[in-house]
Design a protein around this motif. Structure first.
Motif, PDB file in Angstrom:
ATOM      1  N   THR A   1      38.021 -12.271  72.995  1.00 46.34           N
ATOM      2  CA  THR A   1      37.223 -11.910  72.070  1.00 46.34           C
ATOM      3  C   THR A   1      37.773 -12.851  70.984  1.00 46.34           C
ATOM      4  O   THR A   1      37.116 -12.664  69.861  1.00 46.34           O
ATOM      5  N   GLY A   2      38.388 -13.891  71.102  1.00 43.22           N
ATOM      6  CA  GLY A   2      38.732 -14.886  70.181  1.00 43.22           C
ATOM      7  C   GLY A   2      40.064 -14.630  69.425  1.00 43.22           C
ATOM      8  O   GLY A   2      40.177 -15.537  68.399  1.00 43.22           O
ATOM      9  N   LYS A   3      40.950 -14.080  69.722  1.00 39.48           N
ATOM     10  CA  LYS A   3      42.190 -13.830  69.016  1.00 39.48           C
ATOM     11  C   LYS A   3      43.024 -15.069  68.803  1.00 39.48           C
ATOM     12  O   LYS A   3      43.413 -15.631  67.799  1.00 39.48           O
ATOM     13  N   SER A   4      43.077 -15.699  70.133  1.00 34.89           N
ATOM     14  CA  SER A   4      43.680 -16.984  70.146  1.00 34.89           C
ATOM     15  C   SER A   4      43.204 -18.204  69.394  1.00 34.89           C
ATOM     16  O   SER A   4      43.930 -18.658  68.674  1.00 34.89           O
ATOM     17  N   THR A   5      41.866 -18.153  69.490  1.00 31.31           N
ATOM     18  CA  THR A   5      41.177 -18.950  68.740  1.00 31.31           C
ATOM     19  C   THR A   5      41.428 -19.025  67.498  1.00 31.31           C
ATOM     20  O   THR A   5      41.692 -19.755  66.410  1.00 31.31           O
ATOM     21  N   LEU A   6      41.327 -17.458  66.715  1.00 30.59           N
ATOM     22  CA  LEU A   6      41.611 -17.180  65.419  1.00 30.59           C
ATOM     23  C   LEU A   6      43.136 -17.529  64.889  1.00 30.59           C
ATOM     24  O   LEU A   6      43.256 -18.288  63.756  1.00 30.59           O
ATOM     25  N   LEU A   7      43.893 -17.423  65.860  1.00 25.55           N
ATOM     26  CA  LEU A   7      45.469 -17.720  65.181  1.00 25.55           C
ATOM     27  C   LEU A   7      45.590 -19.223  65.445  1.00 25.55           C
ATOM     28  O   LEU A   7      46.290 -19.668  64.460  1.00 25.55           O
ATOM     29  N   ARG A   8      44.928 -19.944  66.422  1.00 21.96           N
ATOM     30  CA  ARG A   8      45.089 -21.455  66.029  1.00 21.96           C
ATOM     31  C   ARG A   8      44.401 -21.921  65.016  1.00 21.96           C
ATOM     32  O   ARG A   8      44.896 -23.031  64.482  1.00 21.96           O
ATOM     33  N   ILE A   9      43.380 -21.480  64.430  1.00 20.91           N
ATOM     34  CA  ILE A   9      42.970 -21.784  63.272  1.00 20.91           C
ATOM     35  C   ILE A   9      43.692 -21.459  62.062  1.00 20.91           C
ATOM     36  O   ILE A   9      43.774 -22.430  61.097  1.00 20.91           O
ATOM     37  N   MET A  10      44.376 -20.436  62.014  1.00 13.34           N
ATOM     38  CA  MET A  10      45.271 -19.988  60.921  1.00 13.34           C
ATOM     39  C   MET A  10      46.469 -20.888  61.164  1.00 13.34           C
ATOM     40  O   MET A  10      47.066 -21.274  60.186  1.00 13.34           O
ATOM     41  N   ALA A  11      46.807 -21.542  62.283  1.00 13.92           N
ATOM     42  CA  ALA A  11      47.756 -22.337  62.382  1.00 13.92           C
ATOM     43  C   ALA A  11      47.491 -23.902  62.016  1.00 13.92           C
ATOM     44  O   ALA A  11      48.335 -24.483  61.975  1.00 13.92           O
ATOM     45  N   MET A  12      46.157 -23.946  61.725  1.00 11.23           N
ATOM     46  CA  MET A  12      45.821 -25.215  61.051  1.00 11.23           C
ATOM     47  C   MET A  12      45.920 -26.156  62.278  1.00 11.23           C
ATOM     48  O   MET A  12      45.937 -27.431  62.237  1.00 11.23           O
ATOM     49  N   TYR A  13      45.641 -25.774  63.471  1.00  8.80           N
ATOM     50  CA  TYR A  13      45.556 -26.588  64.721  1.00  8.80           C
ATOM     51  C   TYR A  13      44.023 -27.618  64.521  1.00  8.80           C
ATOM     52  O   TYR A  13      44.196 -28.669  64.794  1.00  8.80           O
ATOM     53  N   HIS A  14      43.001 -27.082  64.030  1.00  5.34           N
ATOM     54  CA  HIS A  14      41.925 -27.676  63.754  1.00  5.34           C
ATOM     55  C   HIS A  14      41.097 -26.870  62.741  1.00  5.34           C
ATOM     56  O   HIS A  14      41.220 -25.704  62.451  1.00  5.34           O
ATOM     57  N   ALA A  15      40.110 -27.582  62.151  1.00  4.84           N
ATOM     58  CA  ALA A  15      39.532 -26.926  61.138  1.00  4.84           C
ATOM     59  C   ALA A  15      38.281 -26.053  61.752  1.00  4.84           C
ATOM     60  O   ALA A  15      37.891 -26.279  62.970  1.00  4.84           O
ATOM     61  N   PRO A  16      37.801 -24.914  61.268  1.00  3.19           N
ATOM     62  CA  PRO A  16      36.762 -23.900  61.784  1.00  3.19           C
ATOM     63  C   PRO A  16      35.602 -24.688  61.548  1.00  3.19           C
ATOM     64  O   PRO A  16      35.313 -25.433  60.517  1.00  3.19           O
ATOM     65  N   GLU A  17      34.679 -24.235  62.404  1.00  4.01           N
ATOM     66  CA  GLU A  17      33.170 -24.837  62.128  1.00  4.01           C
ATOM     67  C   GLU A  17      32.740 -24.622  60.725  1.00  4.01           C
ATOM     68  O   GLU A  17      32.191 -25.360  59.875  1.00  4.01           O
ATOM     69  N   SER A  18      32.964 -23.472  60.415  1.00  5.83           N
ATOM     70  CA  SER A  18      32.652 -23.119  59.022  1.00  5.83           C
ATOM     71  C   SER A  18      33.483 -21.952  58.332  1.00  5.83           C
ATOM     72  O   SER A  18      34.264 -21.378  59.154  1.00  5.83           O
ATOM     73  N   GLY A  19      33.560 -21.780  56.953  1.00  3.68           N
ATOM     74  CA  GLY A  19      34.580 -20.732  56.481  1.00  3.68           C
ATOM     75  C   GLY A  19      35.813 -21.541  56.109  1.00  3.68           C
ATOM     76  O   GLY A  19      35.875 -22.960  56.420  1.00  3.68           O
ATOM     77  N   THR A  20      36.737 -20.780  55.320  1.00  2.00           N
ATOM     78  CA  THR A  20      37.740 -21.559  54.860  1.00  2.00           C
ATOM     79  C   THR A  20      39.021 -21.013  55.360  1.00  2.00           C
ATOM     80  O   THR A  20      39.114 -19.788  55.436  1.00  2.00           O
TER      81      THR A  20
END
Ligand SMILES: Nc1ncnc2c1ncn2[C@@H]1O[C@H](COP(=O)(O)OP(=O)(O)O)[C@@H](O)[C@H]1O
Ligand SMILES: [Mg+2]
Lengths: 241, 264
Positions: free
Chosen positions: B51-70
């Motif tokens: 469902t995207g939990k890992s993807t969300l955590l990686r974005i919170m870890a500043m692994y890469h920028a999200p496509e949109s949002g801050t």
């Protein structure tokens, strides 16, 4: 120019070979071992720095022509050493781009050709080693606050055994190779000590001259040397690098 | 703008995502997710696999920028900063994955990694010399917190899976992060190792660290979390206090997931 160079350096002077007696021969053998080690170790050390940079770039950076670079590395691993020697000899000759440096039949030219020979081997084996480091290990280094350099260092450290193997393979190719060092180095001896004569080129000369004992001795030294280098590097690899 | 020198316990020391969307190629993985963690709280992100939990955590870890949002840390939009500024923010975040991902080295070298890379190069080179003893108090302390005291000299290849994961936790805590992100940290562990990690997570909360952890185990979420965020198909369908979400969810799908009916 080459002819006068040969004359002044006593290139393949059979009369002098019959004159040497044992104490001289000992010095002769020592100098050959030294030239072999000097040329191969410097070439491999320089090549390792270069090869690791290439392996990390090809392994982890995205750029155009990456497939071509990989193909080049793989082709280079089996490249005929005589051809490398020929190309380097041309490069340093009067007509070549490096002609002004007077490098024909010098150790520097030999280092250049061994660098060219060792680099595809060291790069190829290192590339396999660094790309097999688990992606999770890179992730961990990054999320703990690692910079790109920190992550690269973690990868190199985790791949250290593979990199050791790469260096060994490169050194093995360099120290036991005859063709290119013969062409660019000229197998020169002066006053009973080697200038550009290596173990391999000495062995082929001694054998051709029928001096099998000396050839065998040099051959044994070469084998022992390769074994010792293997031992040292493996030992280093087991500890903290 | 908050005072940057304020202690990490200030109310603004928050890690948050606002309207974060992200995808891989054509596949939309996160859809306008808004969620944040505060110091001293444990947020569980629950939802089925994929469902995207890992993807969300990686974005919170500043692994890469999200496509949109801050993504904001202490009210600063991290992707509007320079790389150097972002690095100093990244260095306040600790993360543990489902796999331990330890380096091929001793336990001490692993746990000491975070503190070590935060030092000047001069100091780092000096520590590489064989004669320097760099027995660090933090390393010992963190190892004791995960019940691995005295294992400094062991090589990680001699550890069991559970022990390795406890070392990974100690490694993430050794540089005293303000934010701790845990991606299914106990999925592969037995109950005893899971209990050790859960106790360490609670201790981290008591030390005022902001903790977000992903799990598909709602019992663990119920045991540990102060708040729960429920994710399904890349959308955050519900966020609230643990007890309320488990006893009286707003969204019908949350109830289904809790009842074990929503299996993908
Ligand atoms: N690096 C990636 N490249 C392509 N697809 C990915 C990548 N990471 C995750 N995905 C996809 O994103 C979706 C969500 O994955 P993930 O965030 O790992 O979910 P969860 O952690 O909840 O199981 C999955 O469909 C997965 O295949
Ligand atoms: Mg996951």
């Amino acid at each position: 120019m080459i002819a006068s160079f040969l004359a002044t350096h006593g290139f393949v002077d059979p009369t002098y070979l019959f004159l040497i007696d044992f104490p001289f021969e000992r010095e002769y053998v020592q100098s050959i071992v030294w030239v072999s080690l000097y040329v191969s170790l410097i070439a491999v050390a320089l090549s390792t720095l270069f090869s690791l940079a290439i392996a990390m770039t090809v392994g982890f950076a995205e750029f155009r022509g990456k497939g071509f670079v990989v193909a080049l590395i793989n082709t280079g691993m089996g490249f005929p050493s005589v051809v490398v020697g020929l190309v380097v000899l041309f490069a340093v000759s009067n007509q070549g781009p490096l002609g002004t440096f007077n490098l024909v039949f010098t150790r520097e030219a030999m280092i250049m050709s061994q660098f060219v020979l060792a680099t595809p081997v060291i790069t190829g084996v290192s590339l396999a080693a660094v790309t097999s480091v688990d992606e999770g290990v890179r992730d961990a280094a990054y999320v703990m606050g690692g910079t790109r350099i920190d992550v690269a260092l973690v990868v190199l450290k985790d791949a250290r055994y593979g990199i050791m193997t790469a260096i060994l393979a490169g050194l093995g190719r360099a120290i036991s190779e005859v063709g290119s060092v013969l062409i660019v180095g000229g197998n020169i001896v002066s006053d009973g000590t080697s200038v550009t004569r290596t173990l391999t080129t000495a062995i082929q000369l001694e054998a051709r001259q029928g001096r099998f004992e000396t050839a065998m001795l040099l051959g044994a030294i070469l084998v022992v040397l390769v074994l010792v280098i293997n031992g040292i590097v493996l030992r280093l690899g087991g500890g903290r690098v | 703008m908050t005072d940057q020198l304020a202690p990490s316990t200030s109310a603004h020391q928050r890690l948050e995502c606002e309207g974060v969307s992200h995808g891989f190629d054509e596949n939309r993985v996160l859809d306008a997710v808004t969620v944040g963690v505060d110091p001293g709280e444990i947020l569980a992100i629950i939802g089925p696999s994929g469902t995207g939990k890992s993807t969300l955590l990686r974005i919170m870890a500043m692994y890469h920028a999200p496509e949109s949002g801050t993504v904001r840390v202490a009210d600063r939009d991290v992707w509007s900063l320079t790389e150097q500024e972002r690095l100093s923010i990244r260095r306040r975040v600790g993360m543990v994955f489902q796999e331990a991902n330890l380096f091929d080295a001793s336990v001490r070298q692993n746990v000491n990694y975070g503190p070590r890379i935060r030092k000047q190069w001069r100091e780092r080179f000096r520590e590489m010399l064989p004669l320097t003893t760099n027995g660090s108090a933090t390393v010992t302390e963190q190892l004791e917190l995960v019940d691995m005291g005295g294992t400094e000299q062991r090589h990680v290849s001699s550890l069991s899976g559970g022990e390795a994961q406890r070392i990974a936790f100690a490694r993430a805590m050794a540089y005293e992060p303000d934010f701790l992100l845990l991606d299914e940290p106990t999925s592969d562990l037995d109950p005893r190792n899971t209990a050790v990690i859960e106790d360490a997570v609670k201790a981290a909360r008591d030390a005022d660290i902001a903790i977000a952890f992903a799990t598909h185990d709602m019992h663990q979420a119920e045991r540990l979390a102060d708040r729960v965020a429920v994710m399904i198909d890349g959308k955050l369908i519900e966020v609230g206090p643990t007890e309320r979400v488990f006893t009286n969810p707003d969204d019908g799908r949350t109830q289904k997931f809790i009842d074990g009916e929503l299996v993908y």
